[in-house]
Design a protein around this motif. Sequence first.
Motif, PDB file in Angstrom:
ATOM      1  N   THR A  14      38.142  77.509 -16.746  1.00 16.05           N
ATOM      2  CA  THR A  14      39.076  76.386 -16.839  1.00 16.05           C
ATOM      3  C   THR A  14      39.606  76.271 -18.261  1.00 16.05           C
ATOM      4  N   LEU A  15      38.712  76.109 -19.224  1.00 17.74           N
ATOM      5  CA  LEU A  15      39.097  76.046 -20.631  1.00 17.74           C
ATOM      6  C   LEU A  15      38.982  77.412 -21.304  1.00 17.74           C
ATOM      7  N   VAL A  16      38.017  78.201 -20.882  1.00 17.96           N
ATOM      8  CA  VAL A  16      37.849  79.558 -21.413  1.00 17.96           C
ATOM      9  C   VAL A  16      37.618  80.518 -20.246  1.00 17.96           C
ATOM     10  N   PRO A  17      38.147  81.725 -20.324  1.00 19.10           N
ATOM     11  CA  PRO A  17      37.939  82.688 -19.239  1.00 19.10           C
ATOM     12  C   PRO A  17      36.550  83.299 -19.306  1.00 19.10           C
ATOM     13  N   ASP A  18      36.000  83.596 -18.149  1.00 14.83           N
ATOM     14  CA  ASP A  18      34.726  84.288 -18.076  1.00 14.83           C
ATOM     15  C   ASP A  18      34.977  85.785 -18.235  1.00 14.83           C
ATOM     16  N   ARG A  19      33.935  86.590 -18.198  1.00 16.01           N
ATOM     17  CA  ARG A  19      34.065  88.042 -18.265  1.00 16.01           C
ATOM     18  C   ARG A  19      33.672  88.650 -16.923  1.00 16.01           C
ATOM     19  N   ASP A  62      31.469  84.690 -28.047  1.00 26.46           N
ATOM     20  CA  ASP A  62      32.822  85.175 -27.767  1.00 26.46           C
ATOM     21  C   ASP A  62      33.426  84.455 -26.555  1.00 26.46           C
ATOM     22  N   LEU A  63      32.592  84.202 -25.538  1.00 30.09           N
ATOM     23  CA  LEU A  63      33.066  83.507 -24.345  1.00 30.09           C
ATOM     24  C   LEU A  63      33.613  82.125 -24.678  1.00 30.09           C
ATOM     25  N   LEU A  64      32.958  81.440 -25.584  1.00 29.37           N
ATOM     26  CA  LEU A  64      33.284  80.042 -25.864  1.00 29.37           C
ATOM     27  C   LEU A  64      34.488  79.868 -26.776  1.00 29.37           C
ATOM     28  N   TRP A  65      35.025  80.961 -27.306  1.00 24.86           N
ATOM     29  CA  TRP A  65      36.174  80.830 -28.217  1.00 24.86           C
ATOM     30  C   TRP A  65      37.451  80.677 -27.389  1.00 24.86           C
ATOM     31  N   PRO A  66      38.152  79.535 -27.514  1.00 24.23           N
ATOM     32  CA  PRO A  66      39.324  79.285 -26.665  1.00 24.23           C
ATOM     33  C   PRO A  66      40.524  80.128 -27.065  1.00 24.23           C
ATOM     34  N   ARG A  67      41.370  80.377 -26.086  1.00 28.61           N
ATOM     35  CA  ARG A  67      42.619  81.073 -26.352  1.00 28.61           C
ATOM     36  C   ARG A  67      43.621  80.126 -27.012  1.00 28.61           C
ATOM     37  N   PRO A  68      44.636  80.676 -27.674  1.00 31.12           N
ATOM     38  CA  PRO A  68      45.630  79.820 -28.333  1.00 31.12           C
ATOM     39  C   PRO A  68      46.260  78.828 -27.357  1.00 31.12           C
ATOM     40  N   GLY A  69      46.452  77.635 -27.809  1.00 26.97           N
ATOM     41  CA  GLY A  69      47.099  76.623 -26.997  1.00 26.97           C
ATOM     42  C   GLY A  69      46.147  75.653 -26.329  1.00 26.97           C
ATOM     43  N   VAL A  70      44.920  76.065 -26.072  1.00 20.30           N
ATOM     44  CA  VAL A  70      43.972  75.186 -25.381  1.00 20.30           C
ATOM     45  C   VAL A  70      43.653  73.955 -26.228  1.00 20.30           C
TER      46      VAL A  70
END
Length: 227
Positions: free
Chosen positions: A18-23, A98-106
Amino acid sequence: MRRTRRRGGAILFDLYETLVPDRPQAHRDEVSRRMATALGVDPERFAALFRGTLPARMRGEFGNLDETIRTLAYRLGGEPTEAAVRFAEVTRMRFCRDLLWPRPGVLAVLDGLRARGHALALVSNCSVETVTLWRGQPLASRFEVAAFSCLLGAVKPDPVMYLKVCSDLGVAPEECVFVGDGHGGELTGAAALGMRVIRTVEYADSDPGWTGETVRRLGDLPGLLAA
């Protein structure tokens, strides 16, 4: 329940997908195999065991990460050294960080919602690694409260997860919006409590049968709420 009137109401967010993508699972299994090699146990068996114990780990049944690693290694006949456990722990934590780092814009979306007067809360099914890392991540400061399954011993859609943050915020469930990808029945769980529910499919469409409100991107959420 302490009741506090909020100008914009409360928004409860799921975390992963939702806020960050899983792998992909293949990526997760590779991390587990690297841990197993250090622990001196069979990599494939350890990867399968780590994967299979996810529900229990999300309920916090194995304790902290150190205890979890030791318990799973022992189940496979291993007797890892302190150094081996530490290596496996660091390997896992690097992956989770690494998982918890949000993508730009979030962060901009969350900051914009807060500026409109919304109280933000996190409701996450997760293992102990997420809790350990959470306070040091940029997402954390955007949320007033957070409910983690491994601390509460319950996972969504258990009402305990949603009601914990409602109580902490001092709002009733029907005053809240829940936003999530839908994994594990979390959308219907929130709706059953009277929340407005919005599915996001930016990273995963985990509940394709959902017929309620949906946004394609998290960036579309503010506009939908304003409308």
